[in-house]
Design a protein around this motif. Sequence first.
Motif, PDB file in Angstrom:
ATOM      1  N   ARG A 298     -10.554  -4.767   1.086  1.00 12.86           N
ATOM      2  CA  ARG A 298      -9.325  -4.212   0.499  1.00 12.86           C
ATOM      3  C   ARG A 298      -8.272  -3.955   1.564  1.00 12.86           C
ATOM      4  O   ARG A 298      -7.092  -4.303   1.408  1.00 12.86           O
ATOM      5  CB  ARG A 298      -9.647  -2.895  -0.217  1.00 12.86           C
ATOM      6  CG  ARG A 298      -8.447  -2.193  -0.813  1.00 12.86           C
ATOM      7  CD  ARG A 298      -8.692  -0.708  -1.045  1.00 12.86           C
ATOM      8  NE  ARG A 298      -8.694   0.046   0.210  1.00 12.86           N
ATOM      9  CZ  ARG A 298      -8.714   1.365   0.290  1.00 12.86           C
ATOM     10  NH1 ARG A 298      -8.768   2.091  -0.823  1.00 12.86           N
ATOM     11  NH2 ARG A 298      -8.712   1.990   1.453  1.00 12.86           N
ATOM     12  N   ASN A 299      -8.696  -3.326   2.658  1.00 18.41           N
ATOM     13  CA  ASN A 299      -7.746  -2.918   3.688  1.00 18.41           C
ATOM     14  C   ASN A 299      -7.074  -4.105   4.366  1.00 18.41           C
ATOM     15  O   ASN A 299      -5.986  -3.977   4.919  1.00 18.41           O
ATOM     16  CB  ASN A 299      -8.455  -2.065   4.734  1.00 18.41           C
ATOM     17  CG  ASN A 299      -9.052  -0.814   4.138  1.00 18.41           C
ATOM     18  OD1 ASN A 299      -8.641  -0.380   3.069  1.00 18.41           O
ATOM     19  ND2 ASN A 299     -10.038  -0.248   4.812  1.00 18.41           N
ATOM     20  N   ARG A 300      -7.719  -5.249   4.321  1.00 18.81           N
ATOM     21  CA  ARG A 300      -7.162  -6.440   4.941  1.00 18.81           C
ATOM     22  C   ARG A 300      -6.250  -7.230   4.002  1.00 18.81           C
ATOM     23  O   ARG A 300      -5.428  -8.022   4.468  1.00 18.81           O
ATOM     24  CB  ARG A 300      -8.297  -7.354   5.417  1.00 18.81           C
ATOM     25  CG  ARG A 300      -9.225  -6.713   6.427  1.00 18.81           C
ATOM     26  CD  ARG A 300     -10.456  -7.582   6.668  1.00 18.81           C
ATOM     27  NE  ARG A 300     -11.448  -6.878   7.458  1.00 18.81           N
ATOM     28  CZ  ARG A 300     -11.467  -6.834   8.787  1.00 18.81           C
ATOM     29  NH1 ARG A 300     -10.536  -7.461   9.482  1.00 18.81           N
ATOM     30  NH2 ARG A 300     -12.402  -6.165   9.429  1.00 18.81           N
ATOM     31  N   ILE A 301      -6.412  -7.042   2.691  1.00 18.32           N
ATOM     32  CA  ILE A 301      -5.793  -7.965   1.734  1.00 18.32           C
ATOM     33  C   ILE A 301      -4.797  -7.317   0.792  1.00 18.32           C
ATOM     34  O   ILE A 301      -3.701  -7.852   0.568  1.00 18.32           O
ATOM     35  CB  ILE A 301      -6.898  -8.683   0.916  1.00 18.32           C
ATOM     36  CG1 ILE A 301      -7.685  -9.633   1.842  1.00 18.32           C
ATOM     37  CG2 ILE A 301      -6.319  -9.426  -0.284  1.00 18.32           C
ATOM     38  CD1 ILE A 301      -8.860 -10.325   1.157  1.00 18.32           C
ATOM     39  N   ILE A 302      -5.134  -6.175   0.183  1.00 17.26           N
ATOM     40  CA  ILE A 302      -4.335  -5.681  -0.939  1.00 17.26           C
ATOM     41  C   ILE A 302      -3.003  -5.099  -0.468  1.00 17.26           C
ATOM     42  O   ILE A 302      -2.944  -4.286   0.453  1.00 17.26           O
ATOM     43  CB  ILE A 302      -5.124  -4.657  -1.767  1.00 17.26           C
ATOM     44  CG1 ILE A 302      -6.281  -5.370  -2.475  1.00 17.26           C
ATOM     45  CG2 ILE A 302      -4.216  -3.973  -2.795  1.00 17.26           C
ATOM     46  CD1 ILE A 302      -7.111  -4.488  -3.361  1.00 17.26           C
ATOM     47  N   ALA A 303      -1.944  -5.519  -1.134  1.00 17.06           N
ATOM     48  CA  ALA A 303      -0.584  -5.101  -0.825  1.00 17.06           C
ATOM     49  C   ALA A 303       0.284  -5.406  -2.035  1.00 17.06           C
ATOM     50  O   ALA A 303      -0.212  -5.797  -3.099  1.00 17.06           O
ATOM     51  CB  ALA A 303      -0.084  -5.846   0.419  1.00 17.06           C
ATOM     52  N   ASP A 304       1.584  -5.215  -1.877  1.00 17.16           N
ATOM     53  CA  ASP A 304       2.542  -5.644  -2.881  1.00 17.16           C
ATOM     54  C   ASP A 304       2.211  -7.079  -3.291  1.00 17.16           C
ATOM     55  O   ASP A 304       1.980  -7.936  -2.434  1.00 17.16           O
ATOM     56  CB  ASP A 304       3.945  -5.574  -2.262  1.00 17.16           C
ATOM     57  CG  ASP A 304       5.048  -5.882  -3.253  1.00 17.16           C
ATOM     58  OD1 ASP A 304       4.985  -6.945  -3.920  1.00 17.16           O
ATOM     59  OD2 ASP A 304       6.001  -5.092  -3.344  1.00 17.16           O
ATOM     60  N   PRO A 305       2.154  -7.371  -4.594  1.00 14.89           N
ATOM     61  CA  PRO A 305       1.758  -8.725  -5.015  1.00 14.89           C
ATOM     62  C   PRO A 305       2.663  -9.826  -4.471  1.00 14.89           C
ATOM     63  O   PRO A 305       2.238 -10.985  -4.390  1.00 14.89           O
ATOM     64  CB  PRO A 305       1.813  -8.651  -6.551  1.00 14.89           C
ATOM     65  CG  PRO A 305       2.607  -7.432  -6.865  1.00 14.89           C
ATOM     66  CD  PRO A 305       2.383  -6.483  -5.744  1.00 14.89           C
ATOM     67  N   ASP A 306       3.880  -9.482  -4.095  1.00 17.44           N
ATOM     68  CA  ASP A 306       4.763 -10.483  -3.502  1.00 17.44           C
ATOM     69  C   ASP A 306       4.442 -10.756  -2.039  1.00 17.44           C
ATOM     70  O   ASP A 306       5.033 -11.640  -1.421  1.00 17.44           O
ATOM     71  CB  ASP A 306       6.225 -10.030  -3.607  1.00 17.44           C
ATOM     72  CG  ASP A 306       6.725  -9.986  -5.044  1.00 17.44           C
ATOM     73  OD1 ASP A 306       6.155 -10.723  -5.880  1.00 17.44           O
ATOM     74  OD2 ASP A 306       7.649  -9.206  -5.333  1.00 17.44           O
ATOM     75  N   HIS A 307       3.490  -9.990  -1.493  1.00 10.92           N
ATOM     76  CA  HIS A 307       3.183 -10.099  -0.064  1.00 10.92           C
ATOM     77  C   HIS A 307       1.708 -10.327   0.208  1.00 10.92           C
ATOM     78  O   HIS A 307       1.266 -10.212   1.348  1.00 10.92           O
ATOM     79  CB  HIS A 307       3.657  -8.838   0.670  1.00 10.92           C
ATOM     80  CG  HIS A 307       5.139  -8.650   0.624  1.00 10.92           C
ATOM     81  ND1 HIS A 307       5.986  -9.096   1.618  1.00 10.92           N
ATOM     82  CD2 HIS A 307       5.944  -8.076  -0.320  1.00 10.92           C
ATOM     83  CE1 HIS A 307       7.242  -8.807   1.306  1.00 10.92           C
ATOM     84  NE2 HIS A 307       7.241  -8.186   0.133  1.00 10.92           N
ATOM     85  N   THR A 308       0.939 -10.630  -0.805  1.00 13.27           N
ATOM     86  CA  THR A 308      -0.472 -10.946  -0.589  1.00 13.27           C
ATOM     87  C   THR A 308      -0.839 -12.187  -1.398  1.00 13.27           C
ATOM     88  O   THR A 308      -0.365 -12.374  -2.515  1.00 13.27           O
ATOM     89  CB  THR A 308      -1.383  -9.764  -0.986  1.00 13.27           C
ATOM     90  OG1 THR A 308      -2.740 -10.094  -0.673  1.00 13.27           O
ATOM     91  CG2 THR A 308      -1.293  -9.435  -2.468  1.00 13.27           C
ATOM     92  N   SER A 309      -1.680 -13.031  -0.822  1.00 14.29           N
ATOM     93  CA  SER A 309      -2.030 -14.300  -1.481  1.00 14.29           C
ATOM     94  C   SER A 309      -3.527 -14.572  -1.443  1.00 14.29           C
ATOM     95  O   SER A 309      -3.956 -15.682  -1.709  1.00 14.29           O
ATOM     96  CB  SER A 309      -1.292 -15.456  -0.785  1.00 14.29           C
ATOM     97  OG  SER A 309      -1.647 -15.514   0.591  1.00 14.29           O
ATOM     98  N   ARG A 310      -4.338 -13.530  -1.144  1.00 16.68           N
ATOM     99  CA  ARG A 310      -5.759 -13.776  -0.915  1.00 16.68           C
ATOM    100  C   ARG A 310      -6.650 -13.089  -1.941  1.00 16.68           C
ATOM    101  O   ARG A 310      -7.840 -12.907  -1.716  1.00 16.68           O
ATOM    102  CB  ARG A 310      -6.138 -13.317   0.500  1.00 16.68           C
ATOM    103  CG  ARG A 310      -5.348 -14.033   1.591  1.00 16.68           C
ATOM    104  CD  ARG A 310      -5.817 -13.596   2.964  1.00 16.68           C
ATOM    105  NE  ARG A 310      -7.209 -13.988   3.190  1.00 16.68           N
ATOM    106  CZ  ARG A 310      -8.021 -13.347   4.052  1.00 16.68           C
ATOM    107  NH1 ARG A 310      -7.602 -12.290   4.712  1.00 16.68           N
ATOM    108  NH2 ARG A 310      -9.259 -13.770   4.220  1.00 16.68           N
ATOM    109  N   ILE A 311      -6.092 -12.693  -3.096  1.00 22.49           N
ATOM    110  CA  ILE A 311      -6.919 -12.021  -4.097  1.00 22.49           C
ATOM    111  C   ILE A 311      -7.994 -12.966  -4.633  1.00 22.49           C
ATOM    112  O   ILE A 311      -9.129 -12.555  -4.900  1.00 22.49           O
ATOM    113  CB  ILE A 311      -6.038 -11.465  -5.226  1.00 22.49           C
ATOM    114  CG1 ILE A 311      -5.127 -10.374  -4.676  1.00 22.49           C
ATOM    115  CG2 ILE A 311      -6.896 -10.903  -6.356  1.00 22.49           C
ATOM    116  CD1 ILE A 311      -5.855  -9.207  -4.035  1.00 22.49           C
ATOM    117  N   GLU A 312      -7.674 -14.253  -4.805  1.00 24.31           N
ATOM    118  CA  GLU A 312      -8.691 -15.194  -5.275  1.00 24.31           C
ATOM    119  C   GLU A 312      -9.857 -15.258  -4.301  1.00 24.31           C
ATOM    120  O   GLU A 312     -11.025 -15.335  -4.718  1.00 24.31           O
ATOM    121  CB  GLU A 312      -8.074 -16.576  -5.479  1.00 24.31           C
ATOM    122  CG  GLU A 312      -7.138 -16.653  -6.680  1.00 24.31           C
ATOM    123  CD  GLU A 312      -6.643 -18.070  -6.926  1.00 24.31           C
ATOM    124  OE1 GLU A 312      -7.093 -18.990  -6.198  1.00 24.31           O
ATOM    125  OE2 GLU A 312      -5.819 -18.261  -7.843  1.00 24.31           O
TER     126      GLU A 312
END
Length: 524
Positions: A298-312
């Motif tokens: 979580r700490n490496r990936i989750i952010a504003d959806p316009d600024h993160t692309s690694r949820i998949e």
Amino acid sequence: MRDFQKPGRSAVFATNGMCATSHPLAASVAIDILKAGGNAVDAAIAGAVLLGLCEPQMTGIGGDCFALISRPGEDIVALNGSGRAPASASAERLRASGHDTVPLYSADAVTIPGAIDAFCTLSDRWGKLGLADSLAPAIRYMDEGVPVAPRVAADWSDLTEILQGDGRHHYLSNGAAPKLGDIFRLPGQAEVLRRIARDGRDAFYSGEVAEDMIAALAELGGGHSAEDLAATRCTDGPAISGTYGGKTLYEHPPNGQGATAILMLNILARFDLGALDPWGAERAHLEVEASKLAYDTRNRIIADPDHTSRIEHMLAPETADRLAALIDPNRAMADPAGIAEAVHRDTIYITVVDRDRLAVSLIYSIFHGFGSGIASKKFGILFQNRGAGFSLVDGHPNEMAPGKRPMHTIIPAMLGDGDQVEMPFGVMGGAYQPHGHARVVTNLLDYGLDPQAALDAPRLFPEAGELRLERGYSEAVGAALADKGHKVVTAPQAIGGAQAIRIHPSGVLEGASDPRKDGCALGY
């Protein structure tokens, strides 16, 4: 069925409608709205806004909210009512001032409140009665006042030093926290709600109310502007989901941390939890190790959806495979890399299901206890400190920036069977929430507990290098976990809180409410 010779709480059963939340008055007004012909959305707004008075240390109109809305036969909608950083926000400026994290109780930590725009949108798009009817109970109670409840009184007495300036005027009595049973009022916010009921969102985001908020923040060095407030808009989209034990867990997408709960369950699915003692050290150890790994991701990936692309990537099966392989069943791992952004455990949660089985799962917060501690002078609007959820690490996906939403801890959830929602639920507790979601789901599906028993069960959480156990765990389990290398301590306070409503195939609604809070489930 619970043992009626031991302390406990029975579930609540009804057929027409149900609300479960953390204060009885909020549950009661939600049911009143349903009886008056409103739907679950109307009722959820009514109860949630009242909670800003009943539990002012947890939430209020200066905060944010997230909601999942499920109408039978339609896809679940995730409504994001989290506010953005003002145009003046600057991670570089804070780093240059010597800060490694956003100062918790400063104007820099205040993001634009998003909840009011979300409530207006919910009412317009999904409600039946109209916003004025939903706000009427909170307006009346904010003028008349409510008695301070036991859990609220305990929290309040520990948080008085957080309040500053006009926050102390509006939320303390002669410099002290109100005591159990004292009457607490917010007449300034009653007036704000009257204006919103009459004129909609613009009564909050422009004009005298907006000017009052801007002036309070400017006095403490904030650069929040009229343009920042006027531009505030909630957004919506599909929920994200994962499967566990043949059921589907629906979560709110980023910037909320719901993907963390899905990842944690994906990791735990690689083990046979159902074969373990539900309250034994082996299950606890696996849960804690999965939690550490999921939170590090979580700490490496989750952010504003316009600024993160690694949820998949976060939700991919192979990611869970690789992380599960890192768990030693007999030895605690060193804590994964810590986070730079703040986490805490103050929020409220409300869920409502109506006679048509429209279901709402809504969570609403000012982040830390009493948020930033800053309140506006005239109307007493207490500001969240959600900006403390930003990272100040240069280049991090969650780095503070103008117009950006921070990583949020608050996450509503729903559990379903295929496309059919069976149980809207939520777990309060800041950083604990994804762990709490996984805990509730495994209690239900691996150990066959009913919803109330799943919420009542003892909890644990790894935090700040410690493994915090509630007193519901035996000393023997604590010792066994210590032998595995965990630094075991007794949790300084109850861990989180939770609410749930199970929708049975028969049409019966079953409400469960966490005894760690003052609330209840009510139905009719």
